[in-house]
Design a protein around this motif. Structure first.
Motif, PDB file in Angstrom:
ATOM      1  N   GLY A 433      39.535  29.581  63.261  1.00 57.61           N
ATOM      2  CA  GLY A 433      38.943  30.705  62.544  1.00 57.61           C
ATOM      3  C   GLY A 433      39.924  31.787  62.191  1.00 57.61           C
ATOM      4  O   GLY A 433      39.524  32.861  61.709  1.00 57.61           O
ATOM      5  N   LYS A 434      41.223  31.553  62.377  1.00 55.54           N
ATOM      6  CA  LYS A 434      42.238  32.542  62.019  1.00 55.54           C
ATOM      7  C   LYS A 434      42.742  32.284  60.596  1.00 55.54           C
ATOM      8  O   LYS A 434      42.846  31.141  60.172  1.00 55.54           O
ATOM      9  CB  LYS A 434      43.408  32.477  63.015  1.00 55.54           C
ATOM     10  N   VAL A 435      43.082  33.340  59.933  1.00 53.49           N
ATOM     11  CA  VAL A 435      43.608  33.242  58.560  1.00 53.49           C
ATOM     12  C   VAL A 435      45.054  32.805  58.625  1.00 53.49           C
ATOM     13  O   VAL A 435      45.904  33.506  59.217  1.00 53.49           O
ATOM     14  CB  VAL A 435      43.484  34.592  57.820  1.00 53.49           C
ATOM     15  N   ASP A 436      45.337  31.624  58.081  1.00 55.83           N
ATOM     16  CA  ASP A 436      46.716  31.141  58.075  1.00 55.83           C
ATOM     17  C   ASP A 436      47.317  31.084  56.675  1.00 55.83           C
ATOM     18  O   ASP A 436      48.514  30.856  56.519  1.00 55.83           O
ATOM     19  CB  ASP A 436      46.802  29.764  58.735  1.00 55.83           C
ATOM     20  N   SER A 437      46.497  31.271  55.626  1.00 54.54           N
ATOM     21  CA  SER A 437      47.017  31.274  54.258  1.00 54.54           C
ATOM     22  C   SER A 437      45.975  31.896  53.336  1.00 54.54           C
ATOM     23  O   SER A 437      44.841  32.166  53.746  1.00 54.54           O
ATOM     24  CB  SER A 437      47.377  29.857  53.787  1.00 54.54           C
ATOM     25  N   PHE A 438      46.415  32.138  52.090  1.00 55.35           N
ATOM     26  CA  PHE A 438      45.519  32.691  51.084  1.00 55.35           C
ATOM     27  C   PHE A 438      45.629  31.846  49.820  1.00 55.35           C
ATOM     28  O   PHE A 438      46.711  31.329  49.489  1.00 55.35           O
ATOM     29  CB  PHE A 438      45.884  34.142  50.749  1.00 55.35           C
ATOM     30  N   ILE A 439      44.525  31.702  49.112  1.00 52.46           N
ATOM     31  CA  ILE A 439      44.521  30.981  47.838  1.00 52.46           C
ATOM     32  C   ILE A 439      43.980  31.926  46.759  1.00 52.46           C
ATOM     33  O   ILE A 439      42.989  32.651  46.977  1.00 52.46           O
ATOM     34  CB  ILE A 439      43.681  29.688  47.917  1.00 52.46           C
ATOM     35  N   ALA A 440      44.669  31.942  45.630  1.00 53.94           N
ATOM     36  CA  ALA A 440      44.294  32.837  44.532  1.00 53.94           C
ATOM     37  C   ALA A 440      44.074  32.006  43.265  1.00 53.94           C
ATOM     38  O   ALA A 440      44.872  31.119  42.946  1.00 53.94           O
ATOM     39  CB  ALA A 440      45.376  33.883  44.299  1.00 53.94           C
ATOM     40  N   PHE A 441      42.969  32.285  42.597  1.00 53.70           N
ATOM     41  CA  PHE A 441      42.665  31.658  41.317  1.00 53.70           C
ATOM     42  C   PHE A 441      42.800  32.731  40.240  1.00 53.70           C
ATOM     43  O   PHE A 441      42.129  33.774  40.301  1.00 53.70           O
ATOM     44  CB  PHE A 441      41.247  31.082  41.328  1.00 53.70           C
ATOM     45  N   LYS A 442      43.683  32.454  39.259  1.00 50.14           N
ATOM     46  CA  LYS A 442      44.034  33.465  38.261  1.00 50.14           C
ATOM     47  C   LYS A 442      43.729  32.915  36.863  1.00 50.14           C
ATOM     48  O   LYS A 442      43.920  31.732  36.590  1.00 50.14           O
ATOM     49  CB  LYS A 442      45.524  33.831  38.338  1.00 50.14           C
ATOM     50  N   GLU A 443      43.332  33.807  35.963  1.00 50.00           N
ATOM     51  CA  GLU A 443      43.038  33.418  34.581  1.00 50.00           C
ATOM     52  C   GLU A 443      43.494  34.541  33.653  1.00 50.00           C
ATOM     53  O   GLU A 443      43.199  35.720  33.904  1.00 50.00           O
ATOM     54  CB  GLU A 443      41.549  33.155  34.380  1.00 50.00           C
ATOM     55  N   ASP A 444      44.234  34.155  32.617  1.00 49.45           N
ATOM     56  CA  ASP A 444      44.728  35.128  31.630  1.00 49.45           C
ATOM     57  C   ASP A 444      43.562  35.557  30.730  1.00 49.45           C
ATOM     58  O   ASP A 444      43.023  34.757  29.969  1.00 49.45           O
ATOM     59  CB  ASP A 444      45.843  34.493  30.795  1.00 49.45           C
ATOM     60  N   VAL A 445      43.189  36.826  30.827  1.00 50.85           N
ATOM     61  CA  VAL A 445      42.067  37.353  30.028  1.00 50.85           C
ATOM     62  C   VAL A 445      42.550  38.414  29.042  1.00 50.85           C
ATOM     63  O   VAL A 445      41.777  39.262  28.616  1.00 50.85           O
ATOM     64  CB  VAL A 445      40.979  37.941  30.949  1.00 50.85           C
ATOM     65  N   THR A 446      43.851  38.355  28.692  1.00 46.05           N
ATOM     66  CA  THR A 446      44.390  39.366  27.776  1.00 46.05           C
ATOM     67  C   THR A 446      43.681  39.321  26.427  1.00 46.05           C
ATOM     68  O   THR A 446      43.270  40.352  25.880  1.00 46.05           O
ATOM     69  CB  THR A 446      45.898  39.134  27.575  1.00 46.05           C
ATOM     70  N   GLU A 447      43.544  38.112  25.885  1.00 48.69           N
ATOM     71  CA  GLU A 447      42.912  37.996  24.563  1.00 48.69           C
ATOM     72  C   GLU A 447      41.442  38.405  24.619  1.00 48.69           C
ATOM     73  O   GLU A 447      40.949  39.114  23.736  1.00 48.69           O
ATOM     74  CB  GLU A 447      43.042  36.552  24.063  1.00 48.69           C
ATOM     75  N   ILE A 448      40.752  37.971  25.683  1.00 42.27           N
ATOM     76  CA  ILE A 448      39.341  38.344  25.808  1.00 42.27           C
ATOM     77  C   ILE A 448      39.199  39.850  25.932  1.00 42.27           C
ATOM     78  O   ILE A 448      38.329  40.467  25.305  1.00 42.27           O
ATOM     79  CB  ILE A 448      38.724  37.630  27.021  1.00 42.27           C
ATOM     80  N   ARG A 449      40.081  40.460  26.739  1.00 37.58           N
ATOM     81  CA  ARG A 449      40.004  41.910  26.908  1.00 37.58           C
ATOM     82  C   ARG A 449      40.338  42.634  25.604  1.00 37.58           C
ATOM     83  O   ARG A 449      39.710  43.639  25.262  1.00 37.58           O
ATOM     84  CB  ARG A 449      40.962  42.343  28.024  1.00 37.58           C
ATOM     85  N   ARG A 452      37.399  42.410  23.428  1.00 38.93           N
ATOM     86  CA  ARG A 452      36.348  43.316  23.901  1.00 38.93           C
ATOM     87  C   ARG A 452      36.679  44.762  23.542  1.00 38.93           C
ATOM     88  O   ARG A 452      35.807  45.513  23.083  1.00 38.93           O
ATOM     89  CB  ARG A 452      36.194  43.160  25.415  1.00 38.93           C
ATOM     90  N   LEU A 453      37.951  45.153  23.731  1.00 40.58           N
ATOM     91  CA  LEU A 453      38.343  46.516  23.371  1.00 40.58           C
ATOM     92  C   LEU A 453      38.225  46.745  21.871  1.00 40.58           C
ATOM     93  O   LEU A 453      37.802  47.815  21.419  1.00 40.58           O
ATOM     94  CB  LEU A 453      39.775  46.785  23.845  1.00 40.58           C
ATOM     95  N   ALA A 454      38.629  45.709  21.073  1.00 40.41           N
ATOM     96  CA  ALA A 454      38.521  45.845  19.623  1.00 40.41           C
ATOM     97  C   ALA A 454      37.069  45.985  19.193  1.00 40.41           C
ATOM     98  O   ALA A 454      36.735  46.776  18.299  1.00 40.41           O
ATOM     99  CB  ALA A 454      39.162  44.641  18.935  1.00 40.41           C
ATOM    100  N   LEU A 455      36.192  45.217  19.850  1.00 40.23           N
ATOM    101  CA  LEU A 455      34.763  45.306  19.526  1.00 40.23           C
ATOM    102  C   LEU A 455      34.210  46.671  19.916  1.00 40.23           C
ATOM    103  O   LEU A 455      33.438  47.279  19.156  1.00 40.23           O
ATOM    104  CB  LEU A 455      34.007  44.189  20.256  1.00 40.23           C
ATOM    105  N   GLU A 456      34.613  47.162  21.078  1.00 41.08           N
ATOM    106  CA  GLU A 456      34.152  48.488  21.489  1.00 41.08           C
ATOM    107  C   GLU A 456      34.670  49.568  20.543  1.00 41.08           C
ATOM    108  O   GLU A 456      33.946  50.516  20.204  1.00 41.08           O
ATOM    109  CB  GLU A 456      34.617  48.768  22.918  1.00 41.08           C
ATOM    110  N   LEU A 457      35.946  49.422  20.109  1.00 40.37           N
ATOM    111  CA  LEU A 457      36.504  50.394  19.164  1.00 40.37           C
ATOM    112  C   LEU A 457      35.772  50.345  17.831  1.00 40.37           C
ATOM    113  O   LEU A 457      35.479  51.381  17.222  1.00 40.37           O
ATOM    114  CB  LEU A 457      38.004  50.115  18.970  1.00 40.37           C
TER     115      LEU A 457
END
Length: 815
Positions: A433-449, A452-457
């Protein structure tokens, strides 16, 4: 007596040998493959070295060939003792040839090159070249000069063909292209010493040399690797390049001054040094790459051997212990690994201290970092200054406590560019039950953001536009309820929340409930009495339904202005009608006394009631009669104009003979033409069709046109009337050789009472009504009146009647 081995023991022994065979066989295969790879790399190294040397020799031979070719051409010209310019150019060219020969001789002196040359290779040396030049200088003919150089060039061409390998790589081709560019720079430098008789540089030769240089430079950029292009761009730059280009432009334009000649030589020398540095750098880099490949090959070989030995020992021990466990989870691990490796989502695994232990290919594609560059490092290498530190503090606090963290941060790629990343980080716990590692899931959302910003503008801009516009704008749903109303609408008619459009707009706006029809119109509000121009446009909603976009524009002021203009127009029309009726009435009143004046003057002139004693009185009576008739004609024209304007004019149409009508019109103007010393020519063909129209008005129209032609034509001119027909109708053309009409006066003469001033225009009086009446009469007959005129040359007036008014002459009855 020893007991036989048990089946379990035999099975274990057999399994052990099988395991050894399974391990040793691939290892031996790996060793053999590694040895083969090393040998291949050694062969590639030797081939690369040979390619480099061969390329240098081939390039030097090709350069010397070009210089000998130029020297042969100049030697042929220099045979003529009177061509001193060719002699000067030959001396300069010989210096260039000597430099290329020295470079080739130095390269050929290397032992490895001598081994590749055959014994019968015919390569010219400095002594042979000196003898050839001396023979040419003492006594030579053009053919002898050409023959001596041809042998030398043939030998060098054979050498270049022998030394240049057939599988020359693009990198070495680029190296040779750069050498050709360098040769063209040296040739441009030498052109300063081979000027023309006027002291000018041969601009054609310079232009051709520059074109060749640009072509070789383009070839260099095509063949060169990215590293070679980077070396070239780092070295060949600065003010020297710009100065050479500026001097070349001056030379090609013929404006190279004497003060620029020293700068010419210095700039080209400096540029040649830059190219020489570039060649040396490229050659050194290629040599370094070859040496590095050799070292890497040896290191790889020993590393592979050492790794194989270690691998054998460790594998035997570890595989024996984990054989059973490996069989169980191997397939599951393979599936999991393939899933993570092929996942489009970036995956990062770190140890408990945050050091990276694994990344999948999607991580490299997103960040630009290779796996070897990040393993053992902290993910902090991806941080950018755009993410606040408290975000990372919250992240580590959450995952250190064994909790999952989700969020968006701004990270930085290897090339320095930033990107938005949606990240989920979860702790991985061991069996305790001890934390021995970490796993990260990453996704490039630059275009989506960004989207979204362009739509908000865009939405913000639309809201600002609708909020600032003075027009009243609303979006209405299919059930007649407001979805949006801009401030201008609310300020004008009140709040819209909870109110249906049928109750809000009084009276109701037409078709507002029909969302499938675009409608435009005007609407008057009962609330403020203002008039609005409205437009209803169907609009698709995000849910696939239809809404109606309503726009109301206040046109109250415009409507008031239109009403005022209509009232003013009506008043003007009433005034104009009163004027016209007054003119018609006055014309009738004037005709009665004028008829009496004309009649009595004619009685006196003809002495019908007895003789007149004095001839002067008879002349006065004649003048009174002429003036009265002229005034009566004027009054008749004014009356016609008045009747046309008030709409009381009607044509008396009948079928008429066009030829007779034209001749009658000519007779009406005959006396006036005779008095002006003119004769009106007639070109009226027989068999013209009859015309349906008002004969009196058509005769009046032709007579007015002929009268104007006579009025503005001098006695030595001519006036001609012509009639012709075609499928489009009938044309009656009146042409003259008079003073003509300026283009600026065309509009003036077609207006009632309008006249173009001239010295000839006052020969006969006129009120300027003839042409306007003629055009109105032609319009009433469905025809046209067109005028073409050239000042000083004459005027042509064309009366065109449509084909619908023509009748066949044979069907006409005699009148």
């Amino acid at each position: 007596m020893t007991s036989p081995p048990t089946p379990y023991t035999q099975t274990g022994l057999f399994s052990r040998y099988r395991l050894i065979i399974a391990i040793v066989a691939p290892i031996l295969a790996l060793v053999m493959f590694s040895a083969w790879v090393v040998e291949e790399k050694m062969d590639a190294y030797r081939d690369s070295a040979d390619l480099l040397v061969a390329a240098q020799i081939a390039r030097a031979a090709q350069s010397l060939t070009r210089e000998l070719e130029n020297e042969r051409i100049l030697s042929t010209r220099a045979v003529d003792p009177n061509d001193l310019q060719a002699r000067y150019e030959l001396e300069a060219q010989r210096l260039n040839t000597d430099e290329r020969l020295k470079a080739l001789s130095a390269a050929l002196a290397m032992p490895e090159i001598r081994q590749r040359l055959s014994g019968d290779t015919n390569i010219i040396d400095s002594a042979q070249l000196a003898i050839l030049r001396q023979e040419l200088d003492n006594d030579a003919t053009p053919s002898a000069a050409s023959f001596g150089y041809s042998r030398a060039i043939a030998g060098l061409t054979s050498l270049a063909a022998t030394m240049a390998p057939s599988d020359l790589s693009r990198v070495i081709s680029a190296y040779m292209d750069l050498g050709n560019v360098k040769d063209r720079v040296g040739r441009a430098r030498a052109m300063l010493t081979t000027t023309t008789k006027k002291g000018e540089i041969n601009r054609q030769a310079l232009a051709e040399n520059n074109a060749e240089s640009r072509a070789y430079l383009e070839s260099f950029r095509v063949h060169a690797s990215a590293h070679q292009i980077r070396i070239y761009d780092e070295i060949v730059q600065g003010p020297v390049v710009g100065m050479v280009e500026r001097l070349h432009r001056q030379a090609l334009s013929g404006i190279l001054g004497p003060d620029d000649r020293k700068a010419w030589d210095e700039a080209h020398v400096a540029l040649l040094k830059l190219y020489a540095r570039t060649e040396d750098r490229m050659a050194a880099d290629m040599e370094k790459v070859i040496q590095d490949n050799l070292k890497a090959t040896r290191f790889t070989f020993f590393l592979v051997v050492l790794g194989v030995i270690i691998l054998v020992g460790l594998s035997l021990e570890s595989l024996r212990r984990s054989e059973r466990r490996a069989v169980l989870w191997e397939e599951e691990a393979r599936k999991l690994f393939r899933a993570v490796e092929q996942s489009p989502v970036s995956v990062l695994i770190s140890d408990a201290q945050g050091l990276i232990e694994y990344i999948n290919p999607a991580f490299s594609a997103m960040t630009g970092y290779h796996r070897d560059e990040v393993l053992g490092h902290s993910p902090r290498m991806l941080r950018s200054d755009q993410t606040p530190p408290e975000v990372f503090a919250d992240l580590w606090a959450s995952i250190s406590a064994g909790q999952e963290w989700r969020g968006e941060i701004v990270n930085q790629r290897k090339d320095g560019s930033v990107y938005w990343e949606s990240m989920t980080v979860a702790p991985v716990k061991d069996g305790d039950g001890k934390v021995d590692s970490f796993i990260a899931f990453k996704e490039d959302v630059t275009e989506i953001r960004s989207l979204r910003l362009a739509l908000e503008l865009e939405h913000a801009n639309l809201r600002r536009i609708f909020a600032s516009t003075k027009d009243l704008i609303a979006l209405v749903s299919t059930d007649g309820r407001f979805e949006y109303a801009n401030p201008a609408l609310v300020d004008t008619f009140g709040p819209v929340m909870g109110v249906r459009t049928i109750d809000y707009f009084q009276p109701a706006i037409a078709n507002l409930g029909d969302d499938n029809t675009a409608t435009r119109g005007e609407w008057v509000s009962d609330l403020n009495g203002k008039t609005y121009e409205f437009s209803i446009t169907p609009v698709d909603t995000p849910h696939g339904e239809m809404s109606a976009l309503l726009a109301l524009h206040d046109i109250t002021t415009r409507k008031q202005a239109e009403l005022a203009m209509a009232e003013a127009r009506e008043a003007a029309e009433l005034s104009n009608r009163a004027k016209t009726e007054f003119l018609a009435t006055m014309s009738h009143e004037l005709r009665t006394p004028l008829n009496a004046i004309i009649g009595f003057s004619e009685i006196i002139e003809n002495e019908l009631l007895g003789p007149v004693e004095t001839k002067q009185y008879r002349d006065y009576a004649h003048d009174i009669n002429e003036s009265g008739r002229h005034l009566l004609t004027l009054i008749n024209d004014i009356l016609d104009v008045a009747r046309l304007e008030v709409g009381r004019f009607a044509l008396m149409e009948s079928e008429m003979d066009v030829g007779q009508t034209i001749r009658a019109s000519v007779q009406l103007v005959g006396e006036r033409a005779k008095a002006a010393g003119l004769r009106i020519g007639e070109q009226i063909p027989d068999g013209l069709p009859w015309l349906m129209g008002d004969e009196r008005r058509i005769k009046q129209t032709i007579a007015n046109i002929l009268s104007n032609a006579v009025k503005f034509t001098s006695a030595d001119g001519r006036v001609t009337v012509t009639a012709k027909t075609d499928e489009n109708g009938l044309d009656i053309v009146v042409s003259d050789t008079g003073i003509g009409i300026h283009a600026d006066d065309m509009t003036k003469i077609m207006a009632p009472f309008g006249q173009a001033e001239s010295s000839l225009s006052r020969r006969f009086d006129g009120a300027g009504l003839g042409l306007p009446l003629a055009r109105r009469f032609m319009d009433m007959h469905g025809g046209t009146l067109s005028i073409s005129s050239t000042p000083g040359q004459g005027t042509v007036v064309n009366l065109h009647f449509p084909a619908s008014r023509l009748r066949v002459a044979t069907t006409m009855t005699t009148r």
